[in-house]
Scaffold this active site. Structure first.
Site, mmCIF file in Angstrom:
data_model
loop_
_atom_site.group_PDB
_atom_site.id
_atom_site.type_symbol
_atom_site.label_atom_id
_atom_site.label_comp_id
_atom_site.label_asym_id
_atom_site.label_seq_id
_atom_site.Cartn_x
_atom_site.Cartn_y
_atom_site.Cartn_z
ATOM 1 N N CYS A 1 0.817 -1.218 0.000
ATOM 2 C CA CYS A 1 0.000 0.000 0.000
ATOM 3 C C CYS A 1 0.851 1.268 0.000
ATOM 4 O O CYS A 1 0.376 2.341 -0.351
ATOM 5 C CB CYS A 1 -0.927 0.007 1.212
ATOM 6 S SG CYS A 1 -1.944 -1.465 1.289
ATOM 7 N N HIS B 1 -3.435 6.973 3.001
ATOM 8 C CA HIS B 1 -3.822 5.713 2.359
ATOM 9 C C HIS B 1 -5.258 5.375 2.756
ATOM 10 O O HIS B 1 -5.632 5.477 3.918
ATOM 11 C CB HIS B 1 -2.849 4.613 2.801
ATOM 12 C CG HIS B 1 -3.295 3.243 2.426
ATOM 13 N ND1 HIS B 1 -3.759 2.929 1.169
ATOM 14 C CD2 HIS B 1 -3.355 2.088 3.144
ATOM 15 C CE1 HIS B 1 -4.080 1.648 1.135
ATOM 16 N NE2 HIS B 1 -3.860 1.118 2.323
ATOM 17 N N ASN C 1 -10.272 -0.396 -0.519
ATOM 18 C CA ASN C 1 -8.828 -0.254 -0.322
ATOM 19 C C ASN C 1 -8.106 -0.817 -1.542
ATOM 20 O O ASN C 1 -8.075 -2.029 -1.745
ATOM 21 C CB ASN C 1 -8.435 -1.000 0.960
ATOM 22 C CG ASN C 1 -6.944 -0.975 1.249
ATOM 23 O OD1 ASN C 1 -6.133 -0.688 0.371
ATOM 24 N ND2 ASN C 1 -6.574 -1.301 2.473
HETATM 25 O O1 UT7 Z 1 -4.128 -1.459 3.482
HETATM 26 C C1 UT7 Z 1 -3.206 -2.069 4.333
HETATM 27 C C2 UT7 Z 1 -3.396 -1.653 5.719
HETATM 28 N N1 UT7 Z 1 -4.615 -2.217 6.226
HETATM 29 C C3 UT7 Z 1 -5.275 -1.605 7.195
HETATM 30 O O2 UT7 Z 1 -4.868 -0.553 7.603
HETATM 31 C C4 UT7 Z 1 -6.493 -2.288 7.738
HETATM 32 C C5 UT7 Z 1 -6.535 -2.091 9.222
HETATM 33 N N2 UT7 Z 1 -7.595 -2.826 9.912
HETATM 34 C C6 UT7 Z 1 -8.895 -2.544 9.777
HETATM 35 O O3 UT7 Z 1 -9.287 -1.749 8.953
HETATM 36 C C7 UT7 Z 1 -9.857 -3.183 10.759
HETATM 37 O O4 UT7 Z 1 -9.124 -3.966 11.673
HETATM 38 C C8 UT7 Z 1 -10.979 -4.047 10.123
HETATM 39 C C9 UT7 Z 1 -11.967 -3.159 9.409
HETATM 40 C C10 UT7 Z 1 -10.354 -5.056 9.162
HETATM 41 C C11 UT7 Z 1 -11.744 -4.800 11.217
HETATM 42 O O5 UT7 Z 1 -12.273 -3.879 12.174
HETATM 43 P P1 UT7 Z 1 -11.997 -4.081 13.735
HETATM 44 O O6 UT7 Z 1 -12.707 -3.013 14.427
HETATM 45 O O7 UT7 Z 1 -10.516 -4.195 13.947
HETATM 46 O O8 UT7 Z 1 -12.724 -5.475 13.999
HETATM 47 P P2 UT7 Z 1 -12.194 -6.749 14.809
HETATM 48 O O9 UT7 Z 1 -11.366 -7.614 13.933
HETATM 49 O O10 UT7 Z 1 -11.625 -6.318 16.113
HETATM 50 O O11 UT7 Z 1 -13.572 -7.500 15.102
HETATM 51 C C12 UT7 Z 1 -14.574 -6.901 15.896
HETATM 52 C C13 UT7 Z 1 -15.801 -7.802 15.923
HETATM 53 C C14 UT7 Z 1 -15.493 -9.243 16.320
HETATM 54 O O12 UT7 Z 1 -16.621 -9.718 17.055
HETATM 55 P P3 UT7 Z 1 -16.587 -9.775 18.669
HETATM 56 O O13 UT7 Z 1 -15.421 -10.637 19.026
HETATM 57 O O14 UT7 Z 1 -16.429 -8.348 19.112
HETATM 58 O O15 UT7 Z 1 -17.922 -10.374 18.999
HETATM 59 C C15 UT7 Z 1 -15.419 -9.963 14.996
HETATM 60 O O16 UT7 Z 1 -15.755 -11.323 15.094
HETATM 61 O O17 UT7 Z 1 -16.394 -7.883 14.629
HETATM 62 C C16 UT7 Z 1 -16.461 -9.242 14.188
HETATM 63 N N3 UT7 Z 1 -16.159 -9.273 12.756
HETATM 64 C C17 UT7 Z 1 -17.093 -9.126 11.818
HETATM 65 N N4 UT7 Z 1 -18.423 -8.945 11.882
HETATM 66 C C18 UT7 Z 1 -19.089 -8.807 10.718
HETATM 67 C C19 UT7 Z 1 -14.938 -9.400 12.177
HETATM 68 N N5 UT7 Z 1 -15.081 -9.322 10.842
HETATM 69 C C20 UT7 Z 1 -16.392 -9.154 10.597
HETATM 70 C C21 UT7 Z 1 -17.143 -9.002 9.416
HETATM 71 N N6 UT7 Z 1 -18.477 -8.809 9.520
HETATM 72 N N7 UT7 Z 1 -16.550 -8.995 8.201
#
Ligand code: UT7
Length: 333
Positions: free
Chosen positions: A122, A258, A289
């Site tokens: 990226c 980004h 992205n």
């Molecule tokens: O381009 C390269 C660089 N990349 C980035 O900068 C990406 C950085 N990361 C992110 O953008 C975020 O981490 C994501 C958008 C990918 C995920 O968001 P998050 O707030 O970090 O979510 P998480 O992984 O901590 O998950 C939170 C909750 C979990 O449930 P519980 O444990 O709180 O009950 C997950 O199981 O959301 C759940 N979850 C989902 N729910 C619905 C994880 N993925 C999904 C999904 N749909 N796709």
């Protein structure tokens, strides 16, 4: 004893024109959610993404790159034959060799320009800009075409909850050339290989081919640690890029981070205490992205929509797999 003659380039460099290519298939969240047990609401809340674009079979890495490059060349008033070097930042040119930059340079009609690909995920476009600036000031080139292009849909597992809703396709290009005044500030760049595994292809090609049912080695991401790293560490890097360029947050007109996640964009803007009037790129909502393409695509949209004007001072910052990052201050073409 003979001494080697060296070259000196222009006093400064600047981006002369920006162009983008947005693939034709618009994919709203509704088309993604069933395979990952998610919802439009969750995706919008957690990432800010409403839709993304996926390339068709015909919209190859080369086709998208040439489309973006032709726009950038037109807008900069530079002919293809004037380009001395083509740098393509990509992680989704699936032919290991030769570099796709050579085919793109040829199709555009450059006069046998130097051409090579770089792999900085990226952060690739900002790495390419830094190289172009140094080449022009060092005398190795007068005009450099920098392209960021991805077909991430080829390497995304649409059943993977962590990545299916984020990654997308597209291309963006910038023509960089000599300038009487500074148009590209010093780069602040680096990497953190200790976190190599946070965003990566699951396996290499050899292991992928050895599987009983071979598939392309998909991208995997541990989103939350990347999110925390980006939100905290990158604001510091952004400040360093401003300091090196002698620019205060108050001097900024435009912020183009980004396009990884709208919440990261907001967290960085807050941490940097950007004044309200600074226009902030939010292309991710419509585009997803697109990795190396995200910064030029976002900047192009801001220019087209009048949020960024010629001569404005903009801060670019990009980060991703590696974890590699790069930031610099530029003037908007
Ligand atoms: O381009 C390269 C660089 N990349 C980035 O900068 C990406 C950085 N990361 C992110 O953008 C975020 O981490 C994501 C958008 C990918 C995920 O968001 P998050 O707030 O970090 O979510 P998480 O992984 O901590 O998950 C939170 C909750 C979990 O449930 P519980 O444990 O709180 O009950 C997950 O199981 O959301 C759940 N979850 C989902 N729910 C619905 C994880 N993925 C999904 C999904 N749909 N796709």
């Amino acid at each position: 004893m003979a001494t080697i003659s060296t070259e000196q380039g222009a006093p400064y460099s600047a981006i002369l024109g920006i162009g983008g290519y947005r693939p034709s298939r618009v994919i709203p969240n509704a088309h993604i959610v069933d395979a990952i047990d998610s919802s439009d609401e969750w995706i919008q809340q957690r990432s800010g993404i409403k839709q993304r674009r996926f390339a068709t079979a015909e919209e190859t890495v080369q086709v998208m790159s040439v489309g973006a490059a032709r726009k950038a060349l037109d807008r900069s008033g530079i002919a293809p034959e004037q380009i001395d070097c083509v740098i393509v930042a990509t992680v989704t040119h699936l032919l290991q060799t030769p570099a796709i930059a050579t085919a793109i340079a040829y199709e555009l009609g450059t006069d046998q320009a130097a051409a090579f690909d770089i792999s900085a995920a990226c952060a690739g476009f900002c790495h390419g800009l830094a190289l172009a600036d140094q080449m022009i000031r060092g005398g190795a080139a007068r005009y450099v075409l920098v392209i960021g292009v991805e077909r991430l849909s080829d390497l995304t597992d649409l059943t993977d909850r962590g990545t299916a809703f984020i990654f997308a396709d597209g291309a963006g290009a910038g023509v960089v050339g000599p300038s009487e005044t500074p148009g590209i500030g010093p780069v602040v760049w680096g990497s953190d290989g200790e976190q190599f595994d946070l965003i990566r292809q699951k396996e290499d090609w050899r292991d992928a081919l050895a599987a009983d049912h071979p598939v392309l080695p998909h991208l995997t991401m541990q989103g939350n640690p990347v999110f925390r790293w980006a939100s905290y560490t990158m604001a510091k890097v952004a400040h360093q890029a401003l300091d090196k360029a002698g620019i205060a947050p108050d001097d900024l007109d435009v912020f183009v981070p980004h396009q990884a996640n709208m919440r990261i964009i907001d967290a960085m803007a807050r941490a940097m205490k950007l004044p309200e009037r600074v226009a902030i790129a939010r292309d991710i909502a419509e585009q997803g992205n697109t990795s190396a393409a995200s910064i030029p695509l976002a900047l192009e949209r801001m220019i087209e929509e009048g949020q960024a004007n010629s001569g404005d001072i903009a801060l670019l910052i990009a980060f991703g797999a590696g974890l590699a990052y790069a930031a610099q201050v530029i003037t908007v073409p």
